[in-house]
Design a protein around this motif. Structure first.
Motif, PDB file in Angstrom:
ATOM      1  N   LEU A 294     -41.448  57.951   6.648  1.00  0.00           N
ATOM      2  CA  LEU A 294     -41.209  56.555   7.040  1.00  0.00           C
ATOM      3  C   LEU A 294     -40.373  56.482   8.316  1.00  0.00           C
ATOM      4  O   LEU A 294     -40.665  55.684   9.218  1.00  0.00           O
ATOM      5  CB  LEU A 294     -40.502  55.823   5.903  1.00  0.00           C
ATOM      6  CG  LEU A 294     -40.156  54.353   6.152  1.00  0.00           C
ATOM      7  CD1 LEU A 294     -41.420  53.540   6.385  1.00  0.00           C
ATOM      8  CD2 LEU A 294     -39.359  53.777   4.982  1.00  0.00           C
TER       9      LEU A 294
ATOM     10  N   ALA B 170     -34.610  52.867   8.915  1.00  0.00           N
ATOM     11  CA  ALA B 170     -35.764  52.984   8.021  1.00  0.00           C
ATOM     12  C   ALA B 170     -35.588  54.117   7.024  1.00  0.00           C
ATOM     13  O   ALA B 170     -36.013  54.015   5.863  1.00  0.00           O
ATOM     14  CB  ALA B 170     -37.038  53.192   8.837  1.00  0.00           C
TER      15      ALA B 170
ATOM     16  N   PRO C  19     -34.898  53.139   1.966  1.00  0.00           N
ATOM     17  CA  PRO C  19     -35.293  53.498   0.592  1.00  0.00           C
ATOM     18  C   PRO C  19     -34.112  53.867  -0.296  1.00  0.00           C
ATOM     19  O   PRO C  19     -34.090  53.523  -1.480  1.00  0.00           O
ATOM     20  CB  PRO C  19     -36.235  54.692   0.804  1.00  0.00           C
ATOM     21  CG  PRO C  19     -36.759  54.528   2.179  1.00  0.00           C
ATOM     22  CD  PRO C  19     -35.635  53.945   2.966  1.00  0.00           C
TER      23      PRO C  19
ATOM     24  N   PHE D 138     -40.875  61.168   1.562  1.00  0.00           N
ATOM     25  CA  PHE D 138     -41.316  59.804   1.887  1.00  0.00           C
ATOM     26  C   PHE D 138     -40.395  59.150   2.908  1.00  0.00           C
ATOM     27  O   PHE D 138     -40.854  58.513   3.869  1.00  0.00           O
ATOM     28  CB  PHE D 138     -41.371  58.964   0.608  1.00  0.00           C
ATOM     29  CG  PHE D 138     -41.557  57.499   0.857  1.00  0.00           C
ATOM     30  CD1 PHE D 138     -42.789  56.993   1.217  1.00  0.00           C
ATOM     31  CD2 PHE D 138     -40.486  56.620   0.737  1.00  0.00           C
ATOM     32  CE1 PHE D 138     -42.963  55.643   1.465  1.00  0.00           C
ATOM     33  CE2 PHE D 138     -40.648  55.268   0.976  1.00  0.00           C
ATOM     34  CZ  PHE D 138     -41.889  54.774   1.350  1.00  0.00           C
ATOM     35  N   THR D 139     -39.074  59.315   2.747  1.00  0.00           N
ATOM     36  CA  THR D 139     -38.135  58.733   3.706  1.00  0.00           C
ATOM     37  C   THR D 139     -38.294  59.375   5.083  1.00  0.00           C
ATOM     38  O   THR D 139     -38.189  58.693   6.109  1.00  0.00           O
ATOM     39  CB  THR D 139     -36.695  58.907   3.212  1.00  0.00           C
ATOM     40  OG1 THR D 139     -36.423  60.311   2.991  1.00  0.00           O
ATOM     41  CG2 THR D 139     -36.478  58.160   1.912  1.00  0.00           C
TER      42      THR D 139
ATOM     43  N   LEU E  84     -42.581  57.420  11.312  1.00  0.00           N
ATOM     44  CA  LEU E  84     -43.502  56.340  11.691  1.00  0.00           C
ATOM     45  C   LEU E  84     -42.764  55.227  12.422  1.00  0.00           C
ATOM     46  O   LEU E  84     -43.273  54.688  13.428  1.00  0.00           O
ATOM     47  CB  LEU E  84     -44.188  55.793  10.431  1.00  0.00           C
ATOM     48  CG  LEU E  84     -45.192  56.720   9.746  1.00  0.00           C
ATOM     49  CD1 LEU E  84     -45.733  56.074   8.484  1.00  0.00           C
ATOM     50  CD2 LEU E  84     -46.332  57.088  10.695  1.00  0.00           C
ATOM     51  N   VAL E  85     -41.586  54.864  11.943  1.00  0.00           N
ATOM     52  CA  VAL E  85     -40.819  53.810  12.607  1.00  0.00           C
ATOM     53  C   VAL E  85     -40.376  54.265  13.995  1.00  0.00           C
ATOM     54  O   VAL E  85     -40.359  53.473  14.944  1.00  0.00           O
ATOM     55  CB  VAL E  85     -39.606  53.410  11.735  1.00  0.00           C
ATOM     56  CG1 VAL E  85     -38.689  52.463  12.487  1.00  0.00           C
ATOM     57  CG2 VAL E  85     -40.086  52.752  10.453  1.00  0.00           C
TER      58      VAL E  85
END
Length: 288
Positions: free
Chosen positions: A64, A89, A93, A60-61, A67-68
């Motif tokens: 993320l 980003a 998390p 997930f990190t 995407l950033v």
């Protein structure tokens, strides 16, 4: 072909006989330590995130951050600036999970003495150890009731006290819970009359530790907050500069990228140094 086959078979047999004269030493199998992975698992559990493993969290990190990175490049057009915000980003998390875990650990530190006292009172009243833990799901502190309710479900479903305790340790992921669970397991397996004395000593120690740590954390908070503000300030300025395309052109050059890399390294180094200076020792799970 048949002669080659029998020759190969004879060679394998002779090699096996020769190998049997050198037995392998029997000893404990070395355990691969996964300290960081285990700490991450404990923090995820303490943060209250259910059904999320470390691999899923890391994936997930990574998504993320990607995407950033792409969004930042689409807005700014500068890879170096986008990479900086992508790293932030990816770190966010971890910071959120650690912050929630730290907050919950501080909350549990206040209620663990009450849990130990409740178990001690239940044992003195003649209840069995499983019944004492099951009652914590109804009369224990509200922060820990769900875990002990699940313990009662496990024990009533299987009737195996030791396995239910192991699952309880995984759900709690706390050093105090490990000590309490192992003390109850030892008392259940070998018996003895020292359980009451052990629980009283544990309750007294936990109260003194919570009192001292609360005072130290109150004095430590200004150091941690100052470190966070000092680290966030330059990147907030960079975020404001990202709204002006003419200013970002300077960071698109190799010199600008080097300046960003140096600034990021200095910020991380200073932040870690301040946290290291003001860090309080955390109790480790040695009875995992």
């Amino acid at each position: 072909m048949e002669g080659a086959f029998w020759g190969l078979l004879l060679g394998i047999g002779l090699a096996s006989i020769w190998w049997s004269f050198w037995p392998r030493a029997t000893g404990p199998v070395p355990v691969v330590r996964r300290g960081r992975v285990e700490r991450l698992c404990d923090e995820i559990v303490l943060a209250g995130v259910r059904g999320l493993g470390p691999r899923t969290f890391l994936a997930f990190t990574g998504v993320l951050a990607l995407l950033v990175l792409l969004l930042g490049y689409a807005v700014t057009g500068v890879w170096s600036v986008s990479l900086c915000f992508a790293v932030m980003a990816a770190w966010a998390p971890f910071a959120v999970v650690r912050g929630r875990a730290r907050s919950r650990r501080s909350t549990l530190r206040e209620v663990w003495p009450d849990v130990v006292d409740h178990v001690h009172s239940a044992v003195r009243a003649g209840l069995s150890l499983p019944e004492a833990l099951i009652q914590l799901g109804e009369r224990g502190p509200a922060e820990l009731r769900p875990q002990f309710v699940e313990f009662s479900h496990d024990y009533r479903a299987t009737g195996r006290f030791s396995e239910s305790l192991d699952r309880l340790k995984e759900r709690l992921s706390d050093p105090v819970a490990d000590r309490l669970v192992e003390a109850l397991r030892l008392a259940r397996d070998v018996g003895g009359t020292d359980l009451g004395r052990v629980l009283r000593a544990l309750s007294s120690f936990l109260r003194e530790d919570a009192r001292a740590r609360a005072e130290l954390e109150a004095r430590q908070s200004w150091t941690v907050n100052a470190a966070r503000m000092a680290m966030a300030a330059p990147w907030a300025v960079l975020l404001l500069l990202a709204t002006r395309g003419s200013t970002l052109e300077a960071y698109g050059t190799p010199t600008g990228a080097a300046v960003l890399a140096f600034g990021a390294g200095a910020s991380v180094l200073a932040y870690r140094l301040m946290l290291t200076i003001g860090r309080l020792p955390q109790e480790q799970r040695v009875l995992r």
